[in-house]
Design an enzyme around this catalytic site. Structure first.
Site: not given
Length: 302
Positions: A21, A46, A128, A190, A262
């Site tokens: 994503s 998202s 996030c 992350t 990603g």
């Protein structure tokens, strides 16, 4: 490619490699690029209820060991979901809609909109690292993980996938997500990070703090997946530093049934998807297995 086919969270994939994503999944043009790159499923950016412009530049800084970014969950809002889903379904690929919110009501509204648009699954962004009031602030607290996943799963019949970052109580948080109705988890997102310009003497990113991705976090992802799979033996989608077939295989051996790419799509280009898939095929031949399913969690075997 039959030997690479997998089922994860109720979805049938022709191979285990999809995008993460945040990469090219917020507009039809980006979806087309992902389809052409050969992903087995499209994972959207998202979506939030209201449109978000994101953070001031710079929003991304390349590093020798990965990427530091703080985009700010920029997206066109809930009304943009249907357009992206339609483009992915036109290509005949499963589409996983990622959603982010700051309340149970927002997650519920987004989940309902995604299902109505024709999504095959929902990925709940609980990790996030740089959006205030969203993501990681929920994912670090197992009680909140339960509440959000429960609110999401209660309004939809399609599979719900909880995306979590690496936190101190990760195994407990995953357990709460499963109790609340999650069919699978995506691990990991992350990691919170910062970079300072030593001459300007201030943080480089416009948002000051961002998320670190790429090779630097890969060993953390391997550990997270290994620990969660050891505890629950559930469907896991692995993410974090997947750069080639070897890093993808590591996550599979740790317990992942599929992987997301990603940072490598940014640093190495769209060709990386095909390279990983072909590399996994060769690896399967080398180790003498006919189905990649045989390798899922193999690192746990005596």
């Amino acid at each position: 490619m039959a030997g690479l086919a997998v089922r994860v969270a109720g979805l049938t994939l022709r191979h285990p490699v999809m995008n993460a994503s945040g990469i090219l999944g917020s507009h039809p043009e980006g979806v087309k690029l992902l389809v052409d790159a050969g992903v087995s499923a499209v994972v959207t950016k998202s979506f939030t209820v209201e449109p978000r412009e994101g953070y001031p530049t710079p929003i991304a800084v390349p590093l020798p060991y990965g990427l530091l970014n703080a985009v700010g969950l920029s997206n066109p809002g809930i009304d943009g979901i249907s357009v992206v889903v339609e483009e992915a379904r036109r290509a005949g690929l499963p589409v996983v809609v990622s959603i982010a919110g700051s309340s149970e009501d927002e997650f519920s509204r987004l989940a309902s909109a995604a299902e109505e648009a024709g999504a095959d699954a929902i990925e709940v962004n609980l990790s996030c690292p740089h959006a205030k009031g969203m993501g990681r602030e929920i994912g670090i607290e197992p009680r909140l993980v339960y509440s959000v996943v429960s609110a999401t799963a209660s309004v939809t019949r399609i599979p719900v996938i909880a995306k979590l970052g690496y936190v101190d109580r990760l195994v407990e948080a995953v357990g709460k997500a499963l109790e609340a109705g999650a069919r699978a988890v995506t691990l990991i997102n992350t990691l919170p990070a910062m970079m300072i310009d030593v001459y300007a003497m201030k943080p480089v990113l416009g948002n000051l703090v961002g998320g670190l991705s790429g090779p630097a976090i890969h060993p953390v992802a391997v550990r997270a997946i290994y620990e969660v799979y050891r505890e629950y033996r559930i469907d896991i989608i692995g993410a974090g530093g997947v750069e080639d077939w070897r890093t993808a295989a590591e996550l599979v051996l740790a317990g992942a049934r599929a992987v997301q790419v990603g940072t490598a799509l940014v640093t190495r280009g769209l060709r990386v998807i095909g390279e990983i898939v072909q590399g996994l095929e060769r690896y399967m031949e080398e180790v003498g297995v006919e189905s990649i399913e045989e390798l899922v969690g193999a690192a746990h075997r005596d």
